[in-house]
Design an enzyme around this catalytic site. Sequence first.
Site, short mmCIF file in Angstrom:
data_model
loop_
_atom_site.label_atom_id
_atom_site.label_comp_id
_atom_site.label_asym_id
_atom_site.label_seq_id
_atom_site.Cartn_x
_atom_site.Cartn_y
_atom_site.Cartn_z
N GLY A 27 -4.14 -3.78 9.40
CA GLY A 27 -5.23 -2.86 9.12
C GLY A 27 -6.59 -3.54 9.24
N ASN A 28 -6.66 -4.79 8.80
CA ASN A 28 -7.94 -5.50 8.80
C ASN A 28 -8.43 -5.85 10.20
OD1 ASN A 28 -6.27 -7.75 9.36
ND2 ASN A 28 -5.90 -7.91 7.16
N LYS A 69 2.96 2.73 -4.31
CA LYS A 69 1.93 2.41 -3.33
C LYS A 69 0.64 3.17 -3.66
CE LYS A 69 0.32 1.18 0.80
NZ LYS A 69 -0.11 -0.19 1.04
N LYS A 111 3.93 -0.34 7.55
CA LYS A 111 3.76 -0.36 9.00
C LYS A 111 4.57 -1.50 9.67
CE LYS A 111 0.64 -3.82 10.23
NZ LYS A 111 0.52 -4.47 8.97
N LYS A 122 6.43 -8.18 6.34
CA LYS A 122 6.37 -8.78 7.69
C LYS A 122 7.62 -9.63 7.92
CE LYS A 122 1.34 -9.05 7.38
NZ LYS A 122 1.10 -7.69 7.85
P1 ADP Z 1 -2.07 -6.70 7.22
O1 ADP Z 1 -3.20 -5.74 7.08
O2 ADP Z 1 -2.17 -7.51 8.46
O3 ADP Z 1 -0.71 -6.08 6.99
P2 ADP Z 1 -1.72 -8.02 4.62
O4 ADP Z 1 -2.90 -8.23 3.74
O5 ADP Z 1 -0.75 -6.96 4.25
O6 ADP Z 1 -2.31 -7.80 6.09
O7 ADP Z 1 -0.90 -9.37 4.78
C1 ADP Z 1 -1.53 -10.57 5.19
C2 ADP Z 1 -1.92 -11.40 3.97
O8 ADP Z 1 -0.75 -11.91 3.33
C3 ADP Z 1 -2.72 -12.63 4.25
O9 ADP Z 1 -4.10 -12.35 4.36
C4 ADP Z 1 -2.42 -13.52 3.05
O10 ADP Z 1 -3.46 -13.47 2.12
C5 ADP Z 1 -1.19 -12.89 2.40
N1 ADP Z 1 -0.08 -13.78 2.10
C6 ADP Z 1 0.69 -13.68 1.01
N2 ADP Z 1 1.67 -14.58 1.01
C7 ADP Z 1 1.54 -15.29 2.15
C8 ADP Z 1 2.28 -16.37 2.73
N3 ADP Z 1 3.36 -16.89 2.14
N4 ADP Z 1 1.86 -16.87 3.92
C9 ADP Z 1 0.77 -16.33 4.54
N5 ADP Z 1 0.04 -15.30 4.04
C10 ADP Z 1 0.42 -14.78 2.86
MG MG Z 2 0.02 -5.25 5.14
#
Ligand code: ADP
Ligand code: MG
Length: 334
Positions: free
Chosen positions: A30-31, A148, A235, A297
Amino acid sequence: MSWHNNVVREPFYRRRATIVFMKAVIALGGNAILRRGERGTAEEQFAHVRTAVRQIVPLIAGGDAVLITHGNGPQVGDILLKNECARDTLPIMPLDICGAESQGMIGYMIQQSLENALAEDGIRRPVISVVTQTVVDPDDPAFTDPKKPIGPFYTEGEAALFSRERGWTMAPSDASETAFRRVVPSPEPLDIVEHPSIRTLVNEGFVVVAGGGGGIPVRRDGTGRLAGVEAVVDKDLAAERLATGIGAEMLLVLTDVPSAFLRYGTPDQAPLGRVSADEIETLLHDGHFPEGSMGPKVRACIRFVREGGQTAVITSLDLISEALAGTAGTRVVP
Ligand code: ADP
Ligand code: MG
């Protein structure tokens, strides 16, 4: 049964030459489109989309078949707030319709930006966005435990009113003790309704944008009829369903960190490179990847390679080519 064996017909990307092209699904965070702290004007969102698609052009230029999926959290939040602001004038739209709206707006931005970027580089590949529905199980345990948070923040009084009048589940927000938010279930995606059509488009050489925001959550009744449900599908998990459904070889999960890390956020955090599905599953169970962010993910990558996919990669947008070369990102293999 694996969908991988159901190839509709010989895909275009294998017909070309002696080089073996691949079919890849790219999941944009999303970012990548709307940054926290920004107002989210059309210009801001378009600017981010243009930057994002530029990173994807080389893959398409190289002849790979590409499907792009994306998050919609900030956009659907804005749509819900607009509904709320206009509630005395216009009927409130249910969440499935808001999700469809967000797929249209984001799909349009990606589609047009990519068409322009490809044309600039002299690459002729058609781009198309598909409004996508994701089937969920009405008996998924998530429906009895909505977690959520979505949409605007409300006062305690409004929260009580809306839970009475609209039947919404409201929960105190993490961000502030006085604010409340609507929470909805986030069930597991079972299947992407449109995946056969999407697979045909991808195999024919179309660059497809689909599954935005995890897809519009729908359920099937006893006779197979579809109906929207008030839920949000993750997603990344939906991206896996799409990737598996179209028989992709590669799932690329793009976010704002270069890879998944062990002990993330601690002084001895360490990036994770190439791992097997079993290894990363053990790390998931050990608590390295939280549910709200990295967890889905990692779960998507594990499921993808177990369902027949070759490689799933977690990396950032600017590291795509390094990740494809195997020098960056977390690479999950069977
Ligand atoms: P997106 O919008 O891409 O789905 P998210 O915010 O849901 O992004 O997921 C990405 C974030 O996950 C990163 O910015 C990071 O802060 C966080 N994060 C949490 N745990 C981990 C990890 N073990 N390794 C890397 N990032 C992590
Ligand atoms: Mg996310």
